[in-house]
Design an enzyme around this catalytic site. Structure first.
Site, PDB file in Angstrom:
ATOM      1  N   ARG A 104       1.044  -1.022  -0.094  1.00 22.06           N
ATOM      2  CA  ARG A 104       0.019   0.036  -0.179  1.00 22.06           C
ATOM      3  C   ARG A 104       0.918   1.178  -0.001  1.00 22.06           C
ATOM      4  NH1 ARG A 104      -5.369   1.362   3.586  1.00 22.06           N
ATOM      5  NH2 ARG A 104      -6.079  -0.210   2.096  1.00 22.06           N
ATOM      6  N   HIS A 131      -7.563   0.412  -6.310  1.00 26.49           N
ATOM      7  CA  HIS A 131      -7.563  -0.282  -4.917  1.00 26.49           C
ATOM      8  C   HIS A 131      -8.361  -1.706  -5.553  1.00 26.49           C
ATOM      9  CE1 HIS A 131      -7.803  -1.327  -0.902  1.00 26.49           C
ATOM     10  NE2 HIS A 131      -8.715  -0.755  -0.577  1.00 26.49           N
ATOM     11  N   GLN A 134     -10.146  -4.050  -3.077  1.00 25.39           N
ATOM     12  CA  GLN A 134     -11.708  -3.629  -2.687  1.00 25.39           C
ATOM     13  C   GLN A 134     -12.480  -3.734  -3.713  1.00 25.39           C
ATOM     14  OE1 GLN A 134     -12.310  -1.732   0.274  1.00 25.39           O
ATOM     15  NE2 GLN A 134     -14.494  -2.499  -0.599  1.00 25.39           N
ATOM     16  N   ASP A 227     -17.611   6.799  -0.964  1.00 27.85           N
ATOM     17  CA  ASP A 227     -16.276   6.783  -0.266  1.00 27.85           C
ATOM     18  C   ASP A 227     -16.178   8.116   0.209  1.00 27.85           C
ATOM     19  OD1 ASP A 227     -13.976   5.950   0.602  1.00 27.85           O
ATOM     20  OD2 ASP A 227     -12.976   5.934  -1.249  1.00 27.85           O
ATOM     21  N   CYS A 267     -16.576   1.385   0.947  1.00 26.57           N
ATOM     22  CA  CYS A 267     -15.417   0.672   1.282  1.00 26.57           C
ATOM     23  C   CYS A 267     -15.013   0.676   2.794  1.00 26.57           C
ATOM     24  CB  CYS A 267     -14.052   1.057   0.448  1.00 26.57           C
ATOM     25  SG  CYS A 267     -13.792   2.647   0.561  1.00 26.57           S
ATOM     26  N   ARG A 295     -13.611  -8.792   1.807  1.00 21.37           N
ATOM     27  CA  ARG A 295     -12.232  -8.536   1.519  1.00 21.37           C
ATOM     28  C   ARG A 295     -11.439  -9.607   1.868  1.00 21.37           C
ATOM     29  NH1 ARG A 295     -10.205  -3.426   1.537  1.00 21.37           N
ATOM     30  NH2 ARG A 295      -8.475  -4.712   0.688  1.00 21.37           N
TER      31      ARG A 295
END
Ligand code: CP
Ligand code: NVA
Length: 310
Positions: A104, A131, A134, A227, A267, A295
Site C-alpha cells: 500500500r 484499489h 477492494q 467513499d 469501502c 475482503r
C-alpha cells in the site's frame, strides 16, 4: 507494464474470465474455507504498508493464515522505501525471500517499479489511483445480495457510484466493465475518475457513464456506492472538498431513487454525516460490514490461485 507474472496492480490486470472465476472461488471459499487446504504452507508473503489500514492489512493476513502461509509485515517508514532503500532494490531483495509482495503506497508508479524488479507477483493493497482488492470484494458483495451468488448475473446490473472519482472508483469502473455491470458514476466537476477509463470500458463492450447528477446515477440502481470525500493524503483538502461534495451525500432521499431492494456500499472507513447519512450506512440497506468481510474471502481466493498456479 507487460509481464507474464500474475501481478494485481489494477483490476484490468485480469480479464473478464479471471475476474469472474476469482469471484466464484471467493464465494465457494466463504462457504468452505478449509478448501484452501494449506496451499500456502512453507511460503511467506511480504506486506508493505505506507498508509494506515484496518481491512486490507487484516484481511490479507487472515487470508494468508488460512492458506498456511506466513505474512511478514513492515509499516509506515520501517523499510524506508524511496529514502533508505531504492524501490527496485526492495523488490529484488524481497523477491529472494517471499512468494508475493502486497504493498500500500501513494504513487502507483512505485508499485509498477516494485513489480518490474521483484520477480514474484506484486499485489496493490491501495495506491492513490487504484484499489483492486477492494473492487473484488465489492463485486462479490453485489453478486451475493443482488444476483443470488451467480456472478454471471452481474452482467446488465445497474450500479451507481456517487462522490469522488478516486482510487476505489477507478477500480470499481474496471471491475464493473469486466463483469458487464451498467455503472453510472456521478462526481463533482473536476473530481472525475482516471481519464480514459470510460473509453477503455466501452472498447470492451461495457457501459460506464460519467456524469455529475447523483439522482440520475442512482435511479433504479441495484447498488449505491460512495467513499470518503478526501482520501488518505488529501486530508488537507477536506474543508474545500466538503463544500463541493455536499450535494453528493448519500441520504435516505437519494437511496429512495434506487431500486427498492438496492443495497448501500462503502469501502470504509466512513464519515457519517459527510458522504453518507448515518441512517443509510447504519440502516437496513447497508451491506458495508458484509463488504468488509468479503475482503478476506476475495483475498483468500487470490492467494489460493497464486499459490496453486506457481
Ligand atoms: N477499505 C479499505 O481498504 O480499508 P482500509 O484502509 O482499512 O484497509
Ligand atoms: N479512497 C480512500 C479509500 C480508503 C480505503 C483512500 O484512499 O483513503
Amino acid at each position: 507494464m507487460t509481464t507474464s507474472l500474475p501481478h494485481l496492480l489494477k483490476v484490468s490486470d485480469l480479464d473478464s474470465e479471471r475476474l469472474l472465476s476469482l469471484l466464484e472461488s471467493a464465494i465457494a471459499l466463504k462457504a468452505d474455507p478449509a478448501a484452501a487446504d494449506g496451499c500456502g504452507r512453507g511460503r511467506s508473503v511480504a506486506i508493505l504498508f505506507e498508509k494506515p489500514s484496518l481491512r486490507t492489512r487484516f484481511s490479507l493476513e487472515a487470508a494468508l493464515a488460512a492458506t498456511g502461509a506466513h505474512p511478514v509485515g513492515a509499516y509506515d517508514q520501517e523499510v524506508g522505501i524511496g529514502t533508505r532503500e531504492d524501490v527496485t532494490d526492495v523488490g529484488r531483495v524481497l523477491g529472494r525471500y517471499v512468494a508475493a509482495i502486497a504493498m500500500r503506497t501513494f504513487d502507483h508508479a512505485r508499485l509498477e517499479q516494485l513489480a518490474g524488479a521483484a520477480g514474484v507477483p506484486v499485489i496493490n493493497a491501495l495506491s492513490d489511483t487504484h484499489h483492486p482488492l477492494q473492487a473484488l470484494a465489492d463485486l462479490m458483495t453485489i453478486a451475493e445480495h443482488s444476483c443470488g451468488g451467480d456472478v454471471a448475473s452481474l452482467r446488465g446490473l445497474p450500479v451507481a457510484w456517487v462522490g469522488d472519482g478516486n482510487n476505489v472508483a477507478n477500480s470499481l469502473i474496471e471491475a464493473c466493465a469486466l463483469a458487464g455491470c451498467l455503472l453510472r458514476v456521478a462526481c463533482p466537476a473536476g473530481f472525475e475518475p482516471e481519464p480514459g477509463l470510460e473509453q477503455w470500458a466501452s472498447e470492451r463492450g461495457a457501459v460506464v457513464t460519467l456524469g455529475h447528477d447523483p439522482a440520475a446515477a442512482v435511479e433504479g440502481a441495484a447498488a449505491v456506492y460512495t467513499d470518503v470525500w478526501a482520501s488518505m493524503g488529501r486530508e488537507h483538502e477536506a474543508g474545500a472538498r466538503a463544500r463541493v461534495f455536499e450535494p453528493y451525500r448519500v441520504t435516505p432521499e437519494l437511496m429512495g431513487r434506487a431500486d427498492p431492494d438496492a443495497i448501500f456500499l462503502h469501502c470504509l472507513p466512513a464519515h457519517r454525516g459527510q458522504e453518507v447519512s448515518a441512517s443509510v450506512i447504519d440502516g437496513p440497506a447497508s451491506r458495508v460490514i458484509d463488504q468488509a468481510e468479503n475482503r478476506m474471502h476475495t483475498a483468500l481466493a487470490l492467494f489460493v490461485r497464486l499459490f496453486r498456479e506457481e
